[in-house]
Design a protein around this motif. Structure first.
Motif, short mmCIF file in Angstrom:
data_model
loop_
_atom_site.label_atom_id
_atom_site.label_comp_id
_atom_site.label_asym_id
_atom_site.label_seq_id
_atom_site.Cartn_x
_atom_site.Cartn_y
_atom_site.Cartn_z
N GLN A 1 63.44 30.62 -18.37
CA GLN A 1 62.03 30.24 -18.32
C GLN A 1 61.46 29.99 -19.72
O GLN A 1 60.68 29.08 -19.94
N LEU A 2 61.88 30.82 -20.66
CA LEU A 2 61.39 30.63 -22.02
C LEU A 2 61.93 29.35 -22.63
O LEU A 2 61.23 28.68 -23.40
N ALA A 3 63.15 29.01 -22.28
CA ALA A 3 63.70 27.75 -22.77
C ALA A 3 62.85 26.58 -22.27
O ALA A 3 62.55 25.65 -23.02
N HIS A 4 62.42 26.66 -21.02
CA HIS A 4 61.58 25.60 -20.46
C HIS A 4 60.28 25.42 -21.22
O HIS A 4 59.76 24.32 -21.35
N VAL A 5 59.70 26.51 -21.66
CA VAL A 5 58.42 26.40 -22.37
C VAL A 5 58.63 26.40 -23.88
O VAL A 5 57.67 26.48 -24.65
N GLY A 6 59.89 26.33 -24.30
CA GLY A 6 60.19 26.17 -25.71
C GLY A 6 59.93 27.39 -26.57
O GLY A 6 59.54 27.28 -27.73
N LEU A 7 60.15 28.58 -25.99
CA LEU A 7 59.86 29.80 -26.76
C LEU A 7 61.02 30.78 -26.76
O LEU A 7 60.82 32.00 -26.83
N SER A 8 62.23 30.25 -26.69
CA SER A 8 63.40 31.12 -26.63
C SER A 8 63.44 32.12 -27.78
O SER A 8 63.88 33.26 -27.61
#
Ligand SMILES: Nc1ncnc2c1ncn2[C@@H]1O[C@H](COP(=O)(O)OP(=O)(O)O)[C@@H](O)[C@H]1O
Ligand SMILES: [Mg+2]
Lengths: 257, 215
Positions: free
Chosen positions: A132-139
């Protein structure tokens, strides 16, 4: 899917706070994958309508349906609680002020509900949070606390948190209104990607440009009624109702002045 | 000032300080229990419980702690409650401070932003789950400092049990005044020891607060 029956179905919604009638017989059908914007002046009942969909502000009249399930069913307290908790797992909501859990890291914020409610193991939940964080660019922010993030990042985490429950519908209540102007775009971008993935969304917003570029349909609300609704091209460029025209004119003036 | 006397007599005061410390610890524990129950009652969805909680708080806060102690210790036997002075002191002071802690805890819980509860409920958590995993962890952090204020008051409040002859710091000072006729020195010894206890407790609470504080 050419499903004819609406995905979200609000039938004759009526809501009063004491003697103040906030929603006056509003009906709204949203199809699966459809993206609907709700615009209107402050106090017109937009949030109340949105919050009626997951029964956060229970209606005083009318019905809300999600697929073939009535959301605001009249049930004895305990049964209602069990019912509404199940329903809410399927409806994601994003708030103006993010409402991230400040005592938990980004990971904790995202994994808390899936672990508690869906019985995910720590590893499964971690994997979900990473996705999910990858989707919002916050990995790279997974182990940060909310207080260490910018407003735009907070809102992206809030969206990831909602999506981690794999909801059928996403509700946005002025998701970018509390953000500094330069942080609005990163949140809009995340919402645009969700739109491209055909997430069903109901979006309360003051951003007409965004609504026009993303939404299939726009509702203009005023004083608890839907004054006008239609495709963005009509509502924004050729509104039929005088009140809609006044609102848009005033809104434009306010945002340029 | 008679330093020599103070040096000679202070070991007795240390013993008394230990009694004060025991009183304070037990009272804190009982107070936290009463406070938790009180806050739970005050925030209950059942009107009877809310009323009971509110009555507890207003009765205790509306009467002097000394009268409460006297009722318990001197009046208790009349209604079949036999307690020794120390027991009466702990129970009287614990129930008393519990009313203040009730308000502290309730205040901390309701001051957690309501958006937190909404976000938790929106994700599908039950009221209890939202409380336990989202509201309470934040409320606990918020209540440490104000509970510290309650505990500070409680430690000083233990002096009241001298009036029912528990041999703690204040009573001990009074006792030795009888034989030494040096009230200044005796109360000074007591006062200094109170201050040490309060100072150390205060540091402990500040440390705890610092440790769990949200960034
Ligand atoms: N909990 C509440 N109690 C009383 N009045 C409320 C409550 N929530 C909203 N209202 C009122 O309902 C009206 C509509 O509010 P809202 O739905 O928040 O409008 P909008 O989101 O369009 O700005 C406003 O007049 C507001 O003051
Ligand atoms: Mg609103």
């Amino acid at each position: 899917m050419t499903d004819q029956s609406p995905f979200v179905d609000i039938r004759h919604a009526q809501k009063s706070f004491g003697t103040l009638e906030v929603l006056k017989d509003i009906s709204l059908q949203v199809q699966q994958g459809e993206i609907v914007a709700i615009i209107g002046p402050s106090g017109s009942g937009k949030s109340t309508l949105l919050r009626a969909i997951n029964d956060l502000d229970p209606l005083t009249g009318g019905e809300v349906w999600l697929e073939d399930m009535q959301v605001n069913k009249a049930l004895p307290h305990r049964q209602y609680e069990a019912h509404i908790n199940k329903v809410r797992q399927q409806i994601g909501m994003v708030f103006q002020h993010f409402n991230l859990f400040p005592h938990l890291t980004v990971r904790g914020n995202i994994t808390l509900a899936p672990r508690m409610l869906k019985g995910l193991s720590a590893e499964e939940a971690d994997k979900l949070a990473e996705e999910q964080l990858a989707h919002v660019g916050l990995s790279d922010r997974i182990d940060y606390y909310p207080s260490q993030l910018s407003g735009g990042q907070k809102q992206r985490v809030a969206i990831a948190r909602a999506l981690a429950m794999q909801p059928k519908v996403m509700l946005f209540d002025e998701a970018t209104s509390a953000l500094d102007p330069e942080l609005v775009e990163e949140v809009n971008l995340v919402m645009k990607r969700l739109a491209e993935a055909h997430m069903t969304m109901i979006i309360v917003t003051h951003e007409m440009g965004f609504a026009e570029s993303v939404c299939d349909r726009v509702l203009f609300m005023d004083e608890g009624v839907v004054v006008e609704e239609g495709p963005p091209s009509v509502i924004f460029h050729n509104p039929q109702n005088e009140r809609t025209r006044n609102f848009l004119r005033k809104h434009l003036a306010d945002n340029n002045g | 000032m008679d330093f020599e006397l103070m040096l000679r007599i202070y070991p007795f005061f240390l013993e008394a300080a230990w009694v004060t410390i025991q009183l304070s610890i037990l009272t804190t524990i009982l107070g936290l229990i009463c406070g938790t129950l009180g806050a739970a009652a005050r925030l209950s969805r059942f009107a009877t419980l809310r009323f009971t909680g509110a009555a507890y708080v207003s009765i205790i806060r509306g009467t002097p702690a000394l009268i409460q102690l006297f009722i318990l210790y001197f009046g208790g036997p009349q209604v079949g409650i036999q307690l020794d002075a120390f027991e009466a002191g702990v129970i009287g002071l614990g129930v008393n401070i519990g009313a203040y802690m009730t308000e502290t805890m309730r205040g901390a819980i309701i001051s957690v932003d309501k958006g937190q509860r909404e976000a938790a409920r929106t994700l599908g958590m039950s009221q209890f789950q939202a409380f336990r995993r989202v509201i309470l962890p934040q409320a606990l952090r918020l209540m440490i400092r104000p509970l510290g204020v309650n505990i500070n008051a409680l430690i000083k409040g233990t002096a009241l049990v001298a009036a029912i002859s528990v041999v703690e710091l204040t009573y001990t000072a009074q006792r030795y005044i009888g034989s030494t006729y040096k009230p200044f020195e005796m109360f000074l010894l007591s006062g200094v020891l109170y201050m040490v206890i309060i100072y150390v407790t205060g540091k402990g609470i500040a440390y705890l607060d610092q440790k769990v504080r949200l960034q």
